[in-house]
Motif scaffolding. Sequence first.
Motif, PDB file in Angstrom:
ATOM      1  N   PRO A  76     102.467  70.871  14.865  1.00 49.05           N
ATOM      2  CA  PRO A  76     103.466  69.858  14.479  1.00 49.05           C
ATOM      3  C   PRO A  76     104.530  70.415  13.535  1.00 49.05           C
ATOM      4  CG  PRO A  76     101.229  69.062  14.095  1.00 49.05           C
ATOM      5  CD  PRO A  76     101.126  70.522  14.368  1.00 49.05           C
ATOM      6  N   ASN A  77     105.600  69.645  13.335  1.00 48.98           N
ATOM      7  CA  ASN A  77     106.754  70.131  12.587  1.00 48.98           C
ATOM      8  C   ASN A  77     106.825  69.671  11.138  1.00 48.98           C
ATOM      9  OD1 ASN A  77     108.370  69.556  15.627  1.00 48.98           O
ATOM     10  ND2 ASN A  77     108.071  71.579  14.770  1.00 48.98           N
ATOM     11  N   SER A  78     106.311  68.489  10.846  1.00 44.99           N
ATOM     12  CA  SER A  78     106.489  67.996   9.474  1.00 44.99           C
ATOM     13  C   SER A  78     105.340  68.463   8.598  1.00 44.99           C
ATOM     14  CB  SER A  78     106.566  66.471   9.464  1.00 44.99           C
ATOM     15  OG  SER A  78     105.305  65.929   9.760  1.00 44.99           O
ATOM     16  N   PHE A 109     103.737  61.343  11.843  1.00 42.49           N
ATOM     17  CA  PHE A 109     103.973  61.881  10.500  1.00 42.49           C
ATOM     18  C   PHE A 109     105.435  62.281  10.328  1.00 42.49           C
ATOM     19  CE2 PHE A 109      99.474  62.109  11.122  1.00 42.49           C
ATOM     20  CZ  PHE A 109      98.950  61.759   9.892  1.00 42.49           C
ATOM     21  N   ILE A 110     106.307  61.283  10.418  1.00 45.75           N
ATOM     22  CA  ILE A 110     107.731  61.515  10.194  1.00 45.75           C
ATOM     23  C   ILE A 110     107.960  61.506   8.689  1.00 45.75           C
ATOM     24  CG2 ILE A 110     110.047  60.576  10.567  1.00 45.75           C
ATOM     25  CD1 ILE A 110     108.963  59.289  13.136  1.00 45.75           C
ATOM     26  N   PRO A 111     108.639  62.518   8.160  1.00 47.31           N
ATOM     27  CA  PRO A 111     108.837  62.551   6.704  1.00 47.31           C
ATOM     28  C   PRO A 111     109.637  61.333   6.237  1.00 47.31           C
ATOM     29  CG  PRO A 111     109.604  64.588   7.743  1.00 47.31           C
ATOM     30  CD  PRO A 111     109.277  63.650   8.839  1.00 47.31           C
ATOM     31  N   ARG A 112     109.394  60.947   5.014  1.00 50.49           N
ATOM     32  CA  ARG A 112     110.133  59.831   4.426  1.00 50.49           C
ATOM     33  C   ARG A 112     111.571  60.266   4.176  1.00 50.49           C
ATOM     34  NH1 ARG A 112     111.625  58.652  -0.611  1.00 50.49           N
ATOM     35  NH2 ARG A 112     110.801  60.665  -1.309  1.00 50.49           N
ATOM     36  N   SER A 113     112.518  59.541   4.764  1.00 49.35           N
ATOM     37  CA  SER A 113     113.931  59.895   4.554  1.00 49.35           C
ATOM     38  C   SER A 113     114.304  59.702   3.094  1.00 49.35           C
ATOM     39  CB  SER A 113     114.845  58.996   5.383  1.00 49.35           C
ATOM     40  OG  SER A 113     114.691  59.235   6.736  1.00 49.35           O
ATOM     41  N   LYS A 160     101.499  68.692   9.590  1.00 53.25           N
ATOM     42  CA  LYS A 160     100.780  69.963   9.616  1.00 53.25           C
ATOM     43  C   LYS A 160      99.452  69.849   8.869  1.00 53.25           C
ATOM     44  CE  LYS A 160     104.792  73.025   9.940  1.00 53.25           C
ATOM     45  NZ  LYS A 160     105.782  73.763   9.185  1.00 53.25           N
ATOM     46  N   ASN A 220     103.698  64.526  15.514  1.00 54.55           N
ATOM     47  CA  ASN A 220     105.102  64.532  15.082  1.00 54.55           C
ATOM     48  C   ASN A 220     105.678  63.132  15.016  1.00 54.55           C
ATOM     49  OD1 ASN A 220     105.698  67.179  14.570  1.00 54.55           O
ATOM     50  ND2 ASN A 220     106.238  67.654  16.691  1.00 54.55           N
ATOM     51  N   GLU A 221     105.303  62.297  15.962  1.00 50.41           N
ATOM     52  CA  GLU A 221     105.887  60.962  16.002  1.00 50.41           C
ATOM     53  C   GLU A 221     105.291  60.043  14.944  1.00 50.41           C
ATOM     54  OE1 GLU A 221     105.817  59.438  19.979  1.00 50.41           O
ATOM     55  OE2 GLU A 221     106.862  61.206  20.746  1.00 50.41           O
TER      56      GLU A 221
END
Lengths: 415, 365
Positions: B249-251, B297-301, B255, B294-295
């Motif tokens: 994953p990316n975030s 665990f989207i980082p908090r904007s 991860k 990924n979908e």
Amino acid sequence: MFMKIPSLKSVTKKIEITNLADPELFYVPLKSYFGEMKPLVNVGQKVQQQLPLAKGKDGSLVHAPVSGEVVDLSYQINGLPHLLIQNDFANTVYINKEIESASAIADKIRLAGIAGSGGAGFPTHIKYDANQIETLIINGVECEPYLTADYALMSDEPEKILRAAHIAAKLFGAKNIVIALEKQNRELVKVFQSCIDFSDDISFKLLPNTYPQGGELQLIKAVTGKEIPKGSIPANEGVVVSNVGTLWAIYNAVENGKANTERIVTVSGTGAKKYGNFRVKIGTSVSHILNQLGIDLNQTDVVLGGPMMGNIVSDLKQPITKTSGGVLSFKKSETKENNCIQCSYCADACPQHLMPMQYASAKFDNDTKKYVQFNLSDCIECGACQYICPSNVPLMQSISEGKSLLKSLQNSVAI
Amino acid sequence: MSKASTYKAPIVTSKLRVSGVMLDVIIAMLPLVFFSYLAHGKYSMMVIGTAIGSALITDWLASWFFLKKTNSPLDGSAIITATLMAFTLSPYTPLYMVAFGGAMAVLFGKILWGGVGKNRFNPALVGREFMVAFFPVVMTSASVWTAGSYTVVNQLHPFSVFGQGEIINYLNATFYNTNGALGEYSILFLALGGIYLVARRRIGWQIPTGLLVTFFALSLWFQDSISNYSIAGVLLGAIFMATDMPSSPNSNSGKLFYGMMIGAVAIMCLAGGIKHEYMSYSILILNGFSSKINEIFIPRSWGRSTDLPLRVKQTVLITLQIITVSLAVLGLNYYGYIHYLVFVYLAYMIFNFHFFTQQKLQDPI
């Protein structure tokens, strides 16, 4: 985590501001933050320098940079209308009594046509229509590489900036004034401290030389600790951020009654042969500036603004606007696009904590929902993701396409 | 501004290229290759060399044939895939099998997904599982590990300068020992390779840390019910396999969750009686969940807040899904049908390439 980007400013950092000869023809952009502006003059009309030329819906004004004759009201460059003035080189000045006689400072600012000089060009009279402001942040963090226009202003004319800061702080009752600077420019602290107008309510905030430290939201967090989302109004949090260039324009308006018809522009870049910080009138075309400096236009890509967020100039008639801090030329280079390797560097570099690689996959998979799902609207288009990408994936292109797509969808819902 | 003009900015870019990222991984692996030479000399070198040769040739031919690209062996990814696959093998693995594994790793692990960066599963492990499925007798028997006993250097005692005793012996063994698969001869240099990659930001710390902490915590907890495992093997998986960029994953939070779940599933596999493939299976299972992670665990904007109840709900749901899939794998393994998964994967890859991947070859993502 913010990125370190080579600042590349040393070429122009120590060069004093000088004047650039005026062109024969000016292309005055008829666009303010809120859209197109309506001309107040007619074709064939003789105008004097400083005469208001056009007005926006919000009251924004743009003024004649020189005296001369209006030759066109809607000359199109990149799909935007421009008002053309033939310079008569007489330099007769329209005495703008309105600015001088306006009793309220806010009116002077509006009548002088001042817009934020740092980025989006938000009308200053609207931004300053605020009260209960705790802190005025002077944005001296010029985080774009190459640009030194703000630095030149701060080192050459610091007293004007301080004077304007006091005027602004008084206007909305700000208790503190914080001058935000990058650590690499810490010598400016002494420059400001030695000014007559320096006072106890002014403090400094030295920030890391990272990108995009000068972004409004990132700057507010660094100075006040408040993290506010994109789209919110800083004044509601008791903060106003103003660029040094904006304050310089305010000084000229309030103290000298002058409209905002010029700005400081850095000329630099790997393709440049002459460098410097120049006082340039709004409406001066990019080609005029480069010709004056003998820069070969055929072998370079020209950028208006900074190398990160500026635009590659497709039409060299494109003029200096109130927000253009630089004219940079770069040797033409081909960049090769490779596959995304999902390294996540774009996400690490994103100051807004977004996942830019998802926008690229949204673009190539035609998956509009993904733009929304991954919060595209929070993107400030700083370009950090594109800078760091080891594969040159067209991230900014997908972001830009995604944003127009979302906009058109919103419009169709509204109808 | 016209769209065409906004597209090209920023005009300055960092000097970092994909080959630079790959080079750092190769640097992190080099000491391990060296120790594999010390341990089993030419046998190690033959296995690693065969894997790399086979992977490079396959990469060149298959990229040209399927992807219409001719420069792909230059990016270094085939070398990494092949070396990592070799790291999981016995030094006495028959070379034709190694060549087969290297070719399958590249072909079914990378090329048929559309090339470097587009694979959903770790290609080195795909290669390994192809070997297990096609040569089950050799790959799962103990004999391949005891087929030879050639060593260049039996023991090294770098820590003995500090004295003697149990701890010193243990430290010497973490520095170098000759047991296990090709990449497992130096726990110390596995760890140093990981530290190097984290310091160079080629991998996030989240995956190895989450994985190792979870794995060792659970292994203490379930001490009595799990079979023996190799610490070096777990490290190899945590640092070099689970962190494969395209299949993880990316975030950052994604991860961490991904690493922790690999650790947990690996313990499940051990408890379920999977002797050799526990790291392999757990990583491959979680590879399959990467895009879903990924979908979630989207980082908090910046300036916004996370919908915590939703996050908890989604996390519980995906955890249940991961457990279900892991149990299914355990079941297949128990009844001896696990290698059919590889055949299903093979068929799926051909289908997927023909109907989907082929249409997107020009897309960078």
